[in-house]
Every structure is written in C-alpha cells, then in structure tokens.
Design a protein around this motif. Structure first.
Motif, short mmCIF file in Angstrom:
data_model
loop_
_atom_site.label_atom_id
_atom_site.label_comp_id
_atom_site.label_asym_id
_atom_site.label_seq_id
_atom_site.Cartn_x
_atom_site.Cartn_y
_atom_site.Cartn_z
N PHE A 223 6.91 9.87 -4.58
CA PHE A 223 6.53 10.80 -3.51
C PHE A 223 6.35 12.23 -3.99
O PHE A 223 6.20 13.14 -3.18
N GLY A 224 6.35 12.44 -5.31
CA GLY A 224 6.29 13.81 -5.86
C GLY A 224 4.97 14.51 -5.67
O GLY A 224 4.92 15.75 -5.63
N LEU A 225 3.90 13.76 -5.53
CA LEU A 225 2.57 14.34 -5.35
C LEU A 225 2.01 13.95 -3.99
O LEU A 225 2.39 12.92 -3.43
N PRO A 226 1.08 14.74 -3.45
CA PRO A 226 0.53 14.44 -2.10
C PRO A 226 -0.06 13.05 -1.98
O PRO A 226 0.05 12.41 -0.94
N ASN A 227 -0.72 12.54 -3.03
CA ASN A 227 -1.36 11.23 -2.97
C ASN A 227 -0.62 10.18 -3.78
O ASN A 227 -1.21 9.21 -4.25
N ALA A 228 0.69 10.37 -3.97
CA ALA A 228 1.49 9.43 -4.76
C ALA A 228 1.54 8.07 -4.07
O ALA A 228 1.36 7.95 -2.85
N MET A 229 1.82 7.02 -4.87
CA MET A 229 1.73 5.65 -4.37
C MET A 229 2.79 5.31 -3.32
O MET A 229 2.63 4.36 -2.56
N GLY A 230 3.88 6.08 -3.28
CA GLY A 230 4.93 5.78 -2.31
C GLY A 230 4.43 5.84 -0.88
O GLY A 230 4.83 5.02 -0.04
N TYR A 231 3.54 6.79 -0.59
CA TYR A 231 3.00 6.92 0.76
C TYR A 231 2.15 5.70 1.12
O TYR A 231 2.20 5.21 2.26
N ASP A 232 1.38 5.19 0.15
CA ASP A 232 0.58 3.99 0.38
C ASP A 232 1.47 2.77 0.60
O ASP A 232 1.16 1.90 1.42
N ALA A 233 2.58 2.71 -0.16
CA ALA A 233 3.50 1.58 -0.02
C ALA A 233 4.13 1.57 1.37
O ALA A 233 4.24 0.51 2.00
N ILE A 234 4.55 2.75 1.86
CA ILE A 234 5.13 2.85 3.20
C ILE A 234 4.10 2.45 4.25
O ILE A 234 4.40 1.71 5.20
N GLN A 235 2.88 2.92 4.09
CA GLN A 235 1.81 2.60 5.03
C GLN A 235 1.52 1.10 5.05
O GLN A 235 1.31 0.50 6.11
N PHE A 236 1.53 0.48 3.87
CA PHE A 236 1.31 -0.96 3.77
C PHE A 236 2.40 -1.72 4.53
O PHE A 236 2.12 -2.68 5.25
N CYS A 237 3.64 -1.30 4.37
CA CYS A 237 4.76 -1.96 5.04
C CYS A 237 4.68 -1.79 6.56
O CYS A 237 5.07 -2.70 7.32
N LYS A 238 4.18 -0.63 7.02
CA LYS A 238 4.00 -0.43 8.46
C LYS A 238 2.94 -1.37 9.02
O LYS A 238 3.09 -1.92 10.12
N LEU A 239 1.87 -1.56 8.25
CA LEU A 239 0.78 -2.43 8.70
C LEU A 239 1.11 -3.90 8.53
O LEU A 239 0.55 -4.76 9.23
N HIS A 240 2.02 -4.21 7.58
CA HIS A 240 2.37 -5.61 7.28
C HIS A 240 3.89 -5.75 7.29
O HIS A 240 4.53 -5.74 6.23
N PRO A 241 4.50 -5.85 8.47
CA PRO A 241 5.97 -5.96 8.58
C PRO A 241 6.55 -7.12 7.79
O PRO A 241 7.71 -7.05 7.36
N GLU A 242 5.75 -8.17 7.59
CA GLU A 242 6.23 -9.32 6.82
C GLU A 242 6.56 -8.90 5.39
O GLU A 242 7.56 -9.36 4.82
N ALA A 243 5.75 -8.04 4.82
CA ALA A 243 6.00 -7.54 3.46
C ALA A 243 7.27 -6.68 3.43
O ALA A 243 8.07 -6.79 2.51
N ALA A 244 7.44 -5.84 4.46
CA ALA A 244 8.64 -5.00 4.53
C ALA A 244 9.90 -5.85 4.63
O ALA A 244 10.93 -5.54 4.00
N TRP A 245 9.85 -6.94 5.39
CA TRP A 245 10.99 -7.84 5.53
C TRP A 245 11.31 -8.51 4.20
O TRP A 245 12.48 -8.62 3.81
N ASP A 246 10.28 -8.96 3.48
CA ASP A 246 10.48 -9.58 2.16
C ASP A 246 11.12 -8.60 1.18
O ASP A 246 11.99 -8.97 0.39
N ILE A 247 10.69 -7.34 1.23
CA ILE A 247 11.23 -6.31 0.33
C ILE A 247 12.69 -6.05 0.65
O ILE A 247 13.54 -5.92 -0.24
N LEU A 248 13.03 -5.97 1.96
CA LEU A 248 14.42 -5.76 2.35
C LEU A 248 15.31 -6.91 1.89
O LEU A 248 16.40 -6.70 1.34
#
Length: 336
Positions: A223-248
C-alpha cells in the motif's frame, strides 16, 4: 499402572499433534492452490496478487500470537525485544512471497518438492562458506533429494495441469522456490541467534516479533504507492467474497498449524516435528493430485519417492545422532 497411563496420554497427545499439523497444513495447501489457480465469479478472473496472502497471514498470526501471550504468558521478562527481529522480518517477508509467487509458474506438487530440498543450500553454504565436512550418508541423502527434484522438473507436466497455471514457466518457478529457501536459511539463522542472546524468548514472542515486522514491510510494499497492488487485491476480494473467504481460511490454518508445531516441539522435540511436517508434505502432494486434478505420471511419482526417501533417511540419521549425543551425555553425567 501410572506409567502405562502416562505413556498412553503421551501417545494420544502425539496423535493429536499429528492430526492438527496434517489437517491445518494440508487444508492450507489446498486453499493455497485454489486461490492461485481458480477463476472466481461470473467474470472468471484469477486472483493475481498472491503476495497479499503473506500480508493477510502476518496480520492473523500477529493477532493470534498477541492473544496467546496475553492468555498464557506468565508475565516474565527477559525475552528478545520486538525491534531485534527487523532483519529476519525482511527475509521472512521476501522468502515466502517468492514461494507463493512460484505457484503462478509451476504446479503445487512441484513447489512442495522444490521447497523440500532445503538441505541442499544448507549443505552447500556449510561446505563452501564454513568448511563443514559432511558424512557420505548425508551426501547420499542430498543426492537423492536433488535427483528427485531435478527429475520431476525435467519430466513433462500434463497439459491439464499447465492449463490451470496463470503463466507456466518452470525455470522461473523453480528459481523462485530456491530463492525462497535461501532467504529462509537466513531467517532461521537469525532466529537462532536471537534465541541464543535472549534464552527466555518464547515461541509466541518469536511469532509476534516476526509477524509484526512482516506486517509492517508488507503494508509498505502492498500500500506504499497510490497504485500499489494491495488496493487491487482488496478490490478483488470485495467483488469476489469467495476469494476473501478462502484467504481468511488460509490464514487461520497457518495460525492453528503453528500452535500444533509449537506444542510438538515443546513436548516431543524438533526431530519429531520434522518427521511430522515431512510426511505432511508427501500427503499434501497426494491430496493435490487426487482432489485438485494435478495428475502425476509414474516417472513423476518416482521422483517424489526419491525426494521423500532422501528426507526420511536424513531424519533417521538425525535420530541416530541424537541418540548417540544423549547416550554420551548420560555417560558423562554418571562418570562425574
């Protein structure tokens, strides 16, 4: 009668530890493979930001270790200060990230085999840097493992397995795994140095310190840069709750597995823990082959057998060495 009951309780505790380690890490392996190969949602997109798994694992294990210290700690001082883990935290952040990233390029069984060859860089460094001399059986173990991993890497992988990979590239995948081992070697050496300087350091203190720095480094990276991959990862998990559940679930498996590992080491020693975790890796490959549709050829199974024969022989040599040391120590004590 009392000794019989004590022996039975010890056997049951060992069986409990084996079941806990196997269940936690085999299921974690299934989840790791699922997150790295599955296409989620109606848009059939992959979760490309696999390094995010390390940040999530760090956060869950940090919270877990903090709670365990609060619940179980006797309040004693003398453990290693939190800042002493900063250098080990760097390598422990980079190494696992490379191991997980390798799943984009090679199959899960290939990754497990490559990461099982930890003795190879250890012996190379020991021989070249420190001038350590190893016995012929130790070299034989290393040759078996190296031959098995090399054979598996050179054999043709099934087209079904290749299609499931994000970007098939065997040399890059194996290269990332061996870099992972090199960083792990530095991490382990640094942890040993810390515990030698601060003998009262508990396993939970180590877990807390390592995951604290891992969380700091991964947050900066993700999350250190404005376009860092962490923001995309969070957005992906919001759009795909199944992925977020698997990660948890993946993170919780890691935290639970570490509990059983610490329990095993404290009650039965590191050699028993090594035996359990080594056999777990073999079972993980079998489970992956059966459940996840990664069929291995007969020659590939032969390579797997070579690797785990070498690892099993290494465990046997360690147990014999430990028995000799204990016998020598006992003789010395009796003589004094």
């Amino acid at each position: 009668m009392q000794s019989t009951n004590s022996g039975l309780r010890r056997i049951l505790l060992l069986a409990f530890c084996v079941a806990g380690i196997w269940a936690a890490y085999i299921y974690q392996g299934v989840l790791q493979e699922t997150v790295s190969t599955k296409r989620f949602g109606s848009d059939k997109k992959r979760f490309e930001h696999l390094a995010f798994l390390n940040l999530a694992q760090n956060v869950v294990c940090l919270i877990w270790s903090f709670l365990m210290i609060k619940i179980w700690s006797d309040g004693g001082n003398g453990g290693a200060p939190w800042w002493s883990y900063w250098s080990a935290g760097i390598t422990n952040t980079i190494g696992p990230a490379m191991g997980i990233e390798a799943l984009k390029y090679i199959s899960y069984p290939a990754q497990v085999l490559a990461k099982s060859s930890k003795m190879i860089p250890v012996m190379l460094m020991g021989t070249l840097v420190y001038g350590i001399k190893y016995t012929f059986p130790e070299y034989f173990c290393t040759l078996l493992v190296a031959g098995g991993v090399s054979g598996f890497a050179l054999l043709k992988t099934s087209s079904k397995t290749i299609r499931k990979l994000a970007r098939p590239n065997a040399p890059l995948g194996y290269g990332l795994c061996f870099l992972n081992l090199a960083f792990d070697g530095f991490t382990n050496a640094t942890q040993d140095s810390i515990t030698a300087r601060y003998p009262k350091t508990s396993a939970w203190n180590i877990m807390l310190g390592m995951n604290l720095w891992g969380t700091i480094y991964n947050v900066i990276f993700m999350f250190g840069l404005p376009n860092a991959m962490g923001y995309d990862a969070i957005q992906f998990c919001k759009l795909h709750p199944e992925a977020a559940w698997d990660i948890l679930l993946y993170c919780l498996c890691g935290a639970v597995g570490q509990n059983f590992i610490f329990l095993t080491i404290s009650r039965f020693g590191s050699l028993t823990n090594t035996t359990i975790t080594t056999t777990r890796k073999f079972v993980s490959i079998v489970v992956s082959s059966v459940l996840s549709g990664n069929p291995l050829s007969e020659k590939q199974w032969g390579s797997v057998a070579m690797v785990f024969s070498g690892l099993s022989y290494q465990i046997y040599l360690k147990s014999k060495k430990l028995q000799r040391m204990q016998k020598k120590r006992k003789t010395t004590q009796q003589g004094s």
